[in-house]
Scaffold this motif. Structure first.
Motif, PDB file in Angstrom:
ATOM      1  N   PHE A 197       5.140  -0.947  -5.680  1.00 36.56           N
ATOM      2  CA  PHE A 197       6.507  -0.621  -5.296  1.00 36.56           C
ATOM      3  C   PHE A 197       6.964   0.723  -5.874  1.00 36.56           C
ATOM      4  O   PHE A 197       7.994   1.259  -5.467  1.00 36.56           O
ATOM      5  CB  PHE A 197       7.472  -1.718  -5.755  1.00 36.56           C
ATOM      6  N   SER A 233       6.195  -2.943   5.470  1.00 35.30           N
ATOM      7  CA  SER A 233       6.669  -1.577   5.266  1.00 35.30           C
ATOM      8  C   SER A 233       7.425  -1.104   6.498  1.00 35.30           C
ATOM      9  O   SER A 233       7.231  -1.622   7.601  1.00 35.30           O
ATOM     10  CB  SER A 233       5.491  -0.644   4.980  1.00 35.30           C
ATOM     11  N   SER A 253       9.698   3.710  -0.642  1.00 31.76           N
ATOM     12  CA  SER A 253       8.532   3.049  -1.206  1.00 31.76           C
ATOM     13  C   SER A 253       7.471   2.801  -0.142  1.00 31.76           C
ATOM     14  O   SER A 253       7.775   2.533   1.024  1.00 31.76           O
ATOM     15  CB  SER A 253       8.946   1.718  -1.847  1.00 31.76           C
ATOM     16  N   LYS A 293      15.493  -0.072  -6.562  1.00 33.85           N
ATOM     17  CA  LYS A 293      14.409   0.043  -5.580  1.00 33.85           C
ATOM     18  C   LYS A 293      14.225   1.492  -5.162  1.00 33.85           C
ATOM     19  O   LYS A 293      15.190   2.219  -4.950  1.00 33.85           O
ATOM     20  CB  LYS A 293      14.727  -0.823  -4.354  1.00 33.85           C
ATOM     21  N   ASN A 300       9.394  -8.497  -4.169  1.00 33.33           N
ATOM     22  CA  ASN A 300       9.888  -7.155  -3.875  1.00 33.33           C
ATOM     23  C   ASN A 300       9.983  -6.370  -5.167  1.00 33.33           C
ATOM     24  O   ASN A 300       9.508  -6.814  -6.219  1.00 33.33           O
ATOM     25  CB  ASN A 300      11.224  -7.196  -3.120  1.00 33.33           C
ATOM     26  N   ALA A 301      10.583  -5.208  -5.113  1.00 31.08           N
ATOM     27  CA  ALA A 301      10.591  -4.322  -6.279  1.00 31.08           C
ATOM     28  C   ALA A 301      11.396  -4.885  -7.442  1.00 31.08           C
ATOM     29  O   ALA A 301      11.163  -4.505  -8.593  1.00 31.08           O
ATOM     30  CB  ALA A 301      11.147  -2.954  -5.889  1.00 31.08           C
ATOM     31  N   ASP A 330       7.644  -2.369   1.023  1.00 32.48           N
ATOM     32  CA  ASP A 330       8.979  -2.933   0.823  1.00 32.48           C
ATOM     33  C   ASP A 330       8.922  -4.339   0.240  1.00 32.48           C
ATOM     34  O   ASP A 330       9.669  -4.664  -0.673  1.00 32.48           O
ATOM     35  CB  ASP A 330       9.741  -2.957   2.150  1.00 32.48           C
ATOM     36  N   GLN A 355       3.550  -5.167  -8.322  1.00 31.41           N
ATOM     37  CA  GLN A 355       4.734  -4.495  -8.859  1.00 31.41           C
ATOM     38  C   GLN A 355       4.499  -3.002  -9.040  1.00 31.41           C
ATOM     39  O   GLN A 355       5.431  -2.207  -8.924  1.00 31.41           O
ATOM     40  CB  GLN A 355       5.141  -5.145 -10.185  1.00 31.41           C
TER      41      GLN A 355
END
Length: 709
Positions: free
Chosen positions: A236, A197, A24, A20, A75-76, A27, A233
């Protein structure tokens, strides 16, 4: 796994996922609503014995309120589908699956439950029509028990479905509008995509959500999850720039994005800071600021949930460097109105229809700010009003504010239109950014006028400012204001920060400059007095407070203080006598003519930004290749800027985060160690666990090497 494949798998490892990115832009992404997998709830809401014809069924479905579910957590590294993990659509389904570790999802289940209520404050209502209601956005702020805030921006829109009847069961089927006649009626189900975020990047996230909606409307709804996951995606991978002069630009499909660094060390907001002035008069804005400084119980009301968040965020930025640590809920759902009776200070935002007289009748000492009607009401106060900011300070602020050119259209009236249109948009954004910086400097000047001399006095060893002659010479209203203000947590924290800070921030620098200017003015006045023949009869000393100086200045001056304030708008320069002044076409200068500041008090001029262009995000992007390309670009920037700390420090920070995301923890730690020598202010705080993550990963690598040896 792809949700469209029909496999029952709750955790999806993204292909070629790297680590991650610590800084970023986004989040986590949450998707709420009802789809074909959760449509079993419709059967429980509809009466199977009633008219089941298409017309009768559509009439029953129209305006039917359904419970929204958390359909996906992205998420990432992973995508989780809670509704699949529950194994069915029975009555025990509770929208989430707590079997998955919160650390793996990077969001707590409590937040997932809470946001479901916030982004559907009036419930999720089905529409059966040719065209659904337009999409809407909303921004909210969540505060945990430690005072750390999480910022959320959501987009609510409608997905088209057809309804399939199987006996007494009803289920939704995704469909493509293109394959149906233009006048066909669909069952539109409300859906909400939420970006979470740790930074208040409202505008850029709103723009990205708008791009996502555009992409979803251009494809069949059968491809909903594929399009959504691929788009999110990529988000991220976008880094947030630290304070400095590096501005990040990127291109995502048809969208050209720009992420500017924070405007100051005090305020990090990605929204226009003039929202309160669009809803309230200047006097009412100052009245609300005064209520904040006295830590009153304040409720903002409006018919727009987004305006509630934007206005409350702006007001918290206005009082910087004072930090609000009491309860803060900019959007309060109707189910939580009982919190109005909670003890202590708070800031709430409510829909106008929710805050009725019955609700507020039992609440003691409540300040209600109506953003739609430009009205402020004091409810259940023993006196008709609360102490206001001293009149001298207010007049100085208003004089400066009225001299600002507050409209881009007025500024551009005499100039030709820029071609192509993208240049006009870019110029407008730069103008608005500079204007916001000027507005922040106005309020910083206001805070210094109120508390600058006061903090200097108390930090110099004096314990009771009330004993000073300056305080005794103040009028009654001024004393009442400070009597309350000195006892607040806001002022206590300000003093604490002044005593513990090892670096000199804008507040300290401006306070010192004003004190030096006053001493110089007094010195000049004394010199003129010595050279002037004294009259035979001496007049009594005037102990009144001059309007041009701070209320708590220990240096009495009989001449107006002249302070130079220059805003940051390229065509907007501010110069002031006793406060601020007009915006003109002069070259902008800093408010502080000091070698210690190379830019403006509340941010850099956009013309001085260094633009960092990210690697391409157009096609399929492999995270590790993207991070390696980003680090290579930043390495070139670092080599070019070894003599410029303004560019070097942010570049080191960005490369350290990129190296961590690429899995090169030792190199990332080395960059943070180098950053510590150039700029302590950019080192990750306790909110950001990057630094600790580097140390842990590096320690683990060292331990493994030792064990292997």
């Amino acid at each position: 796994m792809n949700d469209c494949d029909g496999e029952v798998c709750t955790l999806d490892q993204h292909p070629a996922a790297s680590h991650k990115l610590p800084n970023s832009l986004i989040d986590v992404c949450l998707i709420y609503g009802v789809d074909e997998k959760t449509s079993g709830s419709l059967s429980r809401l509809l009466d199977p014995t009633s008219d089941s014809t298409s017309k009768g069924l559509h009439e029953k479905l129209h305006q039917l309120e359904v419970e929204p579910y958390c359909l996906a957590i992205i998420n990432a590294l992973h995508t989780h589908f809670p509704h699949l993990s529950s194994g069915g659509l029975d009555d025990s389904y509770v929208s989430i699956d707590t079997a998955v570790d919160e650390k793996e999802l990077e969001v707590s289940w409590d937040v997932v439950k809470t946001l479901q209520k916030f982004f559907f404050p009036e419930g999720a209502v089905i529409e059966v029509t040719n065209e659904p209601s337009p999409a809407s956005t909303m921004s909210i702020v969540l505060t945990d028990i430690n005072g750390l805030r999480t910022y959320c921006t959501g987009l609510c829109f409608y997905r088209p479905f057809t309804i399939i009847e199987n006996g007494s069961e009803y289920r939704l089927e995704p469909c493509s509008r293109k394959s149906y006649p233009s006048d066909a009626r669909f069952v539109y189900i409300p859906t909400c995509a939420v970006f979470i975020s740790s930074s208040p990047c409202y505008n850029i996230q709103k723009e990205l959500l708008s791009c996502l909606l555009y992409k979803l409307t251009q494809v069949d709804d059968l491809m909903f999850w594929d399009v959504l996951k691929k788009f999110v995606q990529k988000l991220f991978l976008l880094p947030l720039p630290p304070p400095g002069i590096i501005c990040i630009e990127f291109s995502l499909d048809d969208y050209a994005g720009r992420i500017c660094p924070p405007m100051s060390g005090f305020v990090n907001l990605d929204i226009r800071l003039n929202y309160p002035f669009l809803s309230l008069s200047v006097d009412h804005v100052l009245q609300v600021v005064g209520a904040l400084l006295l830590e009153q119980r304040i409720v903002f009301i409006s018919t727009s949930y987004t305006l509630l968040t934007y206005n409350t965020e702006c007001f918290l930025g206005y009082i910087a460097p004072l930090e609000w640590r009491s309860t803060y809920v900019p959007v309060l759902p109707s189910e939580m109105l009982a919190l109005l009776d909670a003890p202590g200070s708070y800031i709430y935002g409510c829909h106008t229809a929710c805050l009725t007289a019955d609700v507020t009748s039992s609440v003691e000492e409540l300040v209600v700010v109506d953003l739609d009607k430009d009205d402020i009401r004091m409810i259940n106060y023993p006196e008709s009003s609360i102490p206001k900011i001293p009149n001298e300070v207010c007049e100085s602020f208003k004089q400066s504010y009225y001299q600002l050119k507050r409209s881009y259209e007025l500024e551009e009236a005499d100039h030709p239109m820029r071609v192509p249109a993208i240049q006009t948009l870019q110029h407008r954004r730069e103008y608005e950014h500079r204007y916001d910086i000027c507005l922040l400097e106005l309020f910083l000047n206001l805070m210094v006028d109120l508390f600058g001399e006061l903090t200097n006095y108390l930090c110099s060893g004096h314990l009771r400012y009330e004993e000073s002659s300056t305080y005794k010479s103040a009028n009654k209203d001024t004393k009442e204001f400070y009597k309350i203000a000195l006892q607040t947590d806001l002022f206590s924290l300000l003093l604490q920060n002044r005593n513990t800070k090892t670096t000199r921030d804008s507040f300290t620098l401006l306070s010192d400059k004003k004190r030096r200017d006053k001493r110089a003015t007094v010195s000049c006045a004394l010199t003129e007095e010595e050279s002037t023949p004294k009259p035979v009869k001496q007049k009594s000393e005037d102990l009144s407070i001059p309007k041009s100086r701070s209320l708590f200045s220990r240096n009495h001056s009989h001449q107006p203080t002249t302070t130079s304030f220059t805003g940051s708008i390229e065509s907007l320069t501010v110069s002031k006598t006793s406060s601020l002044g007009k915006l003109s076409l002069e070259q902008p200068r800093s408010l502080l003519e000091s070698d210690t500041l190379n830019d403006n008090l509340c941010g850099c001029d956009p013309s001085s930004y260094y633009t960092l262009k990210l690697p391409s995000l157009q096609d399929e992007v492999l995270p590790h290749k993207f991070y390696n390309a980003l680090c290579d670009t930043l390495t070139d920037v670092i080599k070019e800027s070894t003599a410029s700390t303004d560019k070097l420090a942010p570049a080191l920070y960005l490369r350290a985060c990129g190296l961590i995301a690429a899995g090169k923890f030792h190199d990332g730690f080395a960059d943070f160690a180098t950053l510590d020598k150039h700029s302590v202010q950019l080192m990750p705080s306790q909110r950001c666990h990057v630094y600790h993550l580097c140390m842990i990963r590096t320690s683990m690598c060292v331990c493994v090497c030792v064990l292997e040896c």
